[in-house]
Design a protein around this motif. Sequence first.
Motif, PDB file in Angstrom:
ATOM      1  N   SER A  44       0.848  -1.186   0.000  1.00 27.00           N
ATOM      2  CA  SER A  44       0.000   0.000   0.000  1.00 27.00           C
ATOM      3  C   SER A  44       0.884   1.237   0.000  1.00 27.00           C
ATOM      4  O   SER A  44       1.939   1.261   0.637  1.00 27.00           O
ATOM      5  CB  SER A  44      -0.878  -0.005   1.258  1.00 27.00           C
ATOM      6  N   THR A  45       0.421   2.292  -0.682  1.00 30.65           N
ATOM      7  CA  THR A  45       1.179   3.542  -0.661  1.00 30.65           C
ATOM      8  C   THR A  45       1.123   4.196   0.719  1.00 30.65           C
ATOM      9  O   THR A  45       1.874   5.132   0.982  1.00 30.65           O
ATOM     10  CB  THR A  45       0.672   4.527  -1.737  1.00 30.65           C
ATOM     11  N   ASP A  46       0.267   3.677   1.606  1.00 29.39           N
ATOM     12  CA  ASP A  46       0.242   4.174   2.992  1.00 29.39           C
ATOM     13  C   ASP A  46       1.591   3.969   3.675  1.00 29.39           C
ATOM     14  O   ASP A  46       1.956   4.729   4.568  1.00 29.39           O
ATOM     15  CB  ASP A  46      -0.851   3.478   3.805  1.00 29.39           C
ATOM     16  N   LEU A  47       2.336   2.947   3.255  1.00 30.80           N
ATOM     17  CA  LEU A  47       3.663   2.708   3.827  1.00 30.80           C
ATOM     18  C   LEU A  47       4.624   3.851   3.527  1.00 30.80           C
ATOM     19  O   LEU A  47       5.623   4.018   4.221  1.00 30.80           O
ATOM     20  CB  LEU A  47       4.256   1.402   3.287  1.00 30.80           C
ATOM     21  N   LEU A  48       4.329   4.623   2.496  1.00 27.78           N
ATOM     22  CA  LEU A  48       5.209   5.715   2.084  1.00 27.78           C
ATOM     23  C   LEU A  48       4.870   7.047   2.761  1.00 27.78           C
ATOM     24  O   LEU A  48       5.480   8.071   2.436  1.00 27.78           O
ATOM     25  CB  LEU A  48       5.143   5.888   0.563  1.00 27.78           C
ATOM     26  N   ALA A  49       3.955   7.040   3.691  1.00 28.28           N
ATOM     27  CA  ALA A  49       3.470   8.281   4.316  1.00 28.28           C
ATOM     28  C   ALA A  49       4.588   9.129   4.916  1.00 28.28           C
ATOM     29  O   ALA A  49       4.530  10.360   4.864  1.00 28.28           O
ATOM     30  CB  ALA A  49       2.429   7.958   5.381  1.00 28.28           C
ATOM     31  N   TYR A  50       5.612   8.512   5.482  1.00 27.47           N
ATOM     32  CA  TYR A  50       6.702   9.247   6.125  1.00 27.47           C
ATOM     33  C   TYR A  50       7.947   9.344   5.247  1.00 27.47           C
ATOM     34  O   TYR A  50       8.994   9.776   5.704  1.00 27.47           O
ATOM     35  CB  TYR A  50       7.060   8.599   7.464  1.00 27.47           C
ATOM     36  N   SER A  51       7.827   8.928   4.010  1.00 27.35           N
ATOM     37  CA  SER A  51       8.959   8.980   3.083  1.00 27.35           C
ATOM     38  C   SER A  51       8.760  10.155   2.127  1.00 27.35           C
ATOM     39  O   SER A  51       7.672  10.722   2.056  1.00 27.35           O
ATOM     40  CB  SER A  51       9.049   7.669   2.291  1.00 27.35           C
ATOM     41  N   PRO A  52       9.772  10.498   1.354  1.00 24.91           N
ATOM     42  CA  PRO A  52       9.615  11.590   0.380  1.00 24.91           C
ATOM     43  C   PRO A  52       8.920  11.145  -0.919  1.00 24.91           C
ATOM     44  O   PRO A  52       8.826  11.925  -1.857  1.00 24.91           O
ATOM     45  CB  PRO A  52      11.058  12.027   0.108  1.00 24.91           C
ATOM     46  N   PHE A  53       8.425   9.908  -0.964  1.00 25.67           N
ATOM     47  CA  PHE A  53       7.877   9.360  -2.205  1.00 25.67           C
ATOM     48  C   PHE A  53       6.356   9.283  -2.168  1.00 25.67           C
ATOM     49  O   PHE A  53       5.763   8.950  -1.146  1.00 25.67           O
ATOM     50  CB  PHE A  53       8.454   7.967  -2.476  1.00 25.67           C
ATOM     51  N   GLU A  54       5.728   9.554  -3.294  1.00 22.31           N
ATOM     52  CA  GLU A  54       4.277   9.424  -3.417  1.00 22.31           C
ATOM     53  C   GLU A  54       3.877   8.051  -3.922  1.00 22.31           C
ATOM     54  O   GLU A  54       2.775   7.584  -3.661  1.00 22.31           O
ATOM     55  CB  GLU A  54       3.737  10.495  -4.357  1.00 22.31           C
ATOM     56  N   ASP A  55       4.755   7.435  -4.700  1.00 19.12           N
ATOM     57  CA  ASP A  55       4.510   6.077  -5.180  1.00 19.12           C
ATOM     58  C   ASP A  55       5.830   5.305  -5.141  1.00 19.12           C
ATOM     59  O   ASP A  55       6.837   5.799  -4.641  1.00 19.12           O
ATOM     60  CB  ASP A  55       3.877   6.080  -6.578  1.00 19.12           C
TER      61      ASP A  55
END
Length: 144
Positions: A44-55
Amino acid sequence: MILESVRPYARPVGAAILSVNGIGALIGGGLLMYNPSGKMLGLSTDLLAYSPFEDYFIPGFTLFICNGLLSIIALWNLWKKEENYGQWMTMQGLVLGVWILCQIIMIRKFFPPMHITFILMAFMLTIFGMALPVTRRSHRHRFE
């Protein structure tokens, strides 16, 4: 002393780890670039919430290059006993270790089975690569 004791296992075990890591990273990175939503891998892209990435495109590209292609290059050098093949294995262990640590920091989650496995793989590649002899090819006769 420890490095000498693991030297007989360094090439075959290192080759196996490089193969698994390289093939897995090529496939995983390729799928993340092909479908950056991560759904093909159950992410899930929810895992990227704290990263600089949107996808997942940039993480997939980085995975493909840094852990996929570099593992395959290190494996090739190991198999052909190219110059400094042990250093290639050590480098790939360090790259894998940094990749996993960055992943844990960016997603702010720790998945013990996966992360511990890859941290152990990184440690083994680093130690086994250091156990292999440093090789240098003589180029002196090339110009004679």
